[in-house]
Design an enzyme around this catalytic site. Sequence first.
Site, PDB file in Angstrom:
ATOM      1  N   ASN A  70       1.311  -0.920   0.286  1.00 30.01           N
ATOM      2  CA  ASN A  70       0.297  -0.210   0.430  1.00 30.01           C
ATOM      3  C   ASN A  70       0.992   1.167   0.106  1.00 30.01           C
ATOM      4  O   ASN A  70       2.066   1.479   0.547  1.00 30.01           O
ATOM      5  CB  ASN A  70      -0.916  -0.522   1.680  1.00 30.01           C
ATOM      6  CG  ASN A  70      -1.576   1.386   1.259  1.00 30.01           C
ATOM      7  OD1 ASN A  70      -1.538   2.376   0.595  1.00 30.01           O
ATOM      8  ND2 ASN A  70      -2.765   0.477   2.224  1.00 30.01           N
TER       9      ASN A  70
ATOM     10  N   ASP B  13       0.934   8.004  -9.406  1.00 26.54           N
ATOM     11  CA  ASP B  13      -0.303   8.402  -9.839  1.00 26.54           C
ATOM     12  C   ASP B  13      -1.506   7.517  -9.307  1.00 26.54           C
ATOM     13  O   ASP B  13      -1.410   6.621 -10.072  1.00 26.54           O
ATOM     14  CB  ASP B  13       0.991   7.780 -11.441  1.00 26.54           C
ATOM     15  CG  ASP B  13      -0.581   8.149 -12.592  1.00 26.54           C
ATOM     16  OD1 ASP B  13      -1.544   7.922 -12.770  1.00 26.54           O
ATOM     17  OD2 ASP B  13      -0.393   6.763 -13.473  1.00 26.54           O
TER      18      ASP B  13
ATOM     19  N   CYS C  39      -6.080  11.940 -11.826  1.00 27.89           N
ATOM     20  CA  CYS C  39      -7.450  11.645 -13.091  1.00 27.89           C
ATOM     21  C   CYS C  39      -8.602  11.583 -12.373  1.00 27.89           C
ATOM     22  O   CYS C  39      -9.199  11.322 -13.587  1.00 27.89           O
ATOM     23  CB  CYS C  39      -6.939  10.520 -12.770  1.00 27.89           C
ATOM     24  SG  CYS C  39      -6.816   8.565 -12.258  1.00 27.89           S
TER      25      CYS C  39
HETATM   26  N1  SAH Z   1       1.565   4.471 -13.072  1.00 28.38           N
HETATM   27  C1  SAH Z   1       0.397   3.559 -13.686  1.00 28.38           C
HETATM   28  C2  SAH Z   1      -1.143   3.840 -13.344  1.00 28.38           C
HETATM   29  C3  SAH Z   1      -1.072   3.419 -12.107  1.00 28.38           C
HETATM   30  S1  SAH Z   1      -3.593   3.493 -12.036  1.00 28.38           S
HETATM   31  C4  SAH Z   1       0.756   3.465 -15.168  1.00 28.38           C
HETATM   32  O1  SAH Z   1       1.482   4.413 -16.164  1.00 28.38           O
HETATM   33  O2  SAH Z   1       0.607   2.755 -16.068  1.00 28.38           O
HETATM   34  C5  SAH Z   1      -3.526   3.314 -10.387  1.00 28.38           C
HETATM   35  C6  SAH Z   1      -2.731   2.309  -9.639  1.00 28.38           C
HETATM   36  O3  SAH Z   1      -3.254   2.173  -8.321  1.00 28.38           O
HETATM   37  C7  SAH Z   1      -3.297   0.784 -10.114  1.00 28.38           C
HETATM   38  O4  SAH Z   1      -2.260   0.047 -10.246  1.00 28.38           O
HETATM   39  C8  SAH Z   1      -4.069   0.572  -8.061  1.00 28.38           C
HETATM   40  O5  SAH Z   1      -3.540  -1.486  -8.647  1.00 28.38           O
HETATM   41  C9  SAH Z   1      -2.650   0.865  -7.560  1.00 28.38           C
HETATM   42  N2  SAH Z   1      -3.217   1.518  -6.454  1.00 28.38           N
HETATM   43  C10 SAH Z   1      -4.520   1.740  -6.318  1.00 28.38           C
HETATM   44  N3  SAH Z   1      -4.274   2.227  -4.299  1.00 28.38           N
HETATM   45  C11 SAH Z   1      -3.726   1.929  -3.665  1.00 28.38           C
HETATM   46  C12 SAH Z   1      -2.846   2.106  -2.810  1.00 28.38           C
HETATM   47  N4  SAH Z   1      -3.652   2.172  -1.113  1.00 28.38           N
HETATM   48  N5  SAH Z   1      -1.366   1.527  -2.825  1.00 28.38           N
HETATM   49  C13 SAH Z   1      -0.651   1.037  -3.973  1.00 28.38           C
HETATM   50  N6  SAH Z   1      -1.724   0.887  -4.991  1.00 28.38           N
HETATM   51  C14 SAH Z   1      -2.390   1.435  -4.898  1.00 28.38           C
END
Ligand code: SAH
Length: 393
Positions: free
Chosen positions: A276, A297, A337
């Site tokens: 996380n 992101d 986003c």
């Molecule tokens: N940066 C990526 C896209 C990210 S999309 C690219 O360039 O392709 C957002 C991502 O955040 C997803 O893969 C999801 O699994 C992850 N995510 C969501 N909540 C999260 C958290 N609390 N900790 C870690 N990852 C998380």
Amino acid sequence: MLPNALYIKKGFEKSIYDGHPWIYKNAINRIRGKFTPGDLVEIKDWRGKFLGIGYANPASYITARVLTREQESIDEGFWHKRLKRALDFRRNIGVNTLDAYRLVFSEADFLPGLIIDKFGDYIVMQVLTLGMERVKDTIVKILIDLLPVKGIYQKNDATVRAFEGLTLEDSIIFGEVPEKVVIEENDVKFCVNIAGGQKTGHFLDQRCNRILLKGVAQGANVLDAFCYTGGFGLNAAKFGAKSVLGVDVSEEAIRTASHNAKMNEVDEICEYEVANVFDRLRELEKEGQQFDVVVLDPPAFTKSKKAVEGALRGYKEINLRAMKIVKEGCFLLTCSCSHHISWDLFESVIFEAAKDARKTLRIIARGGQPPDHPILLGFDESLYLKCLLLEVS
Ligand code: SAH
């Protein structure tokens, strides 16, 4: 003339007249005729003046979506014209030569409720509304007619379908689609997991923002937080990064990210962790780790107006933590986003985080959506992606 019509309340017609394609339930004055959910309706102002034709679904708070502001037939020819326009537009802006790009971006391509991404010879579509669901087979037929395509996958697992009374479905709708497709983007190879990935399988919308790392990645130790399948970090590696640490909560994403690093022959410098990000950022700070570049992101922390406050707390927290582990005078690339977070709001929450972290920020670049995700003026909902490249000192 269609048998059914929705009359808009006085004062609510202006945005529709100016091109906003959504008719909210509370904007409707009265209904003429009886229609089944998903049917076409004429949209008129309170005096009966024609505003357009759309499809309606009383089950949804967005009760109708405008398809056209002209008096025209909504038949196969109409859908053909719209899809061809989307294709021609991609040709005109030069993205059609890319291996992977967004072919249809819903309302911003005048096809409300429809998302289509192209990955090499394969197409992934998301049908988000009942009105679109009704013409899905026609859309598939036209796509096959317009493009050399080996297979089409419907990735209809978005929860917004529930608001439309639609079930979730995930299946091949035409031809053959392999479980995984390899695409090339910015000279980086990505394995796109069509059935098992998130959204359509790959975040095409960050294509241009990933290149923002070019100027800052050389020789850098990079933290790619919320890395999914490695998008930003692998670009950084190609731009000469010394090391990349990718973190994501999804095991599947991390498996693919590691595979992608191998495929691009940068696995020696890339490390991936299932964690996380909120927790991991705190730990890294405690451990005294420092990075030359941190990428944030996150997913859309809010999909509704009501949840904006909670989302802002989330953005502030991760940005504050990230700023603390960026080396003096080095870089943070941070994104949002969610279309509920405007540019102003985003920049102000980043500034709040900087004040709490006792840091000074300079904006080096602002990034948004790539040209295959156009923003329709008058329809703010089509602007959702914001990206800032910052110097942190
Ligand atoms: N940066 C990526 C896209 C990210 S999309 C690219 O360039 O392709 C957002 C991502 O955040 C997803 O893969 C999801 O699994 C992850 N995510 C969501 N909540 C999260 C958290 N609390 N900790 C870690 N990852 C998380």
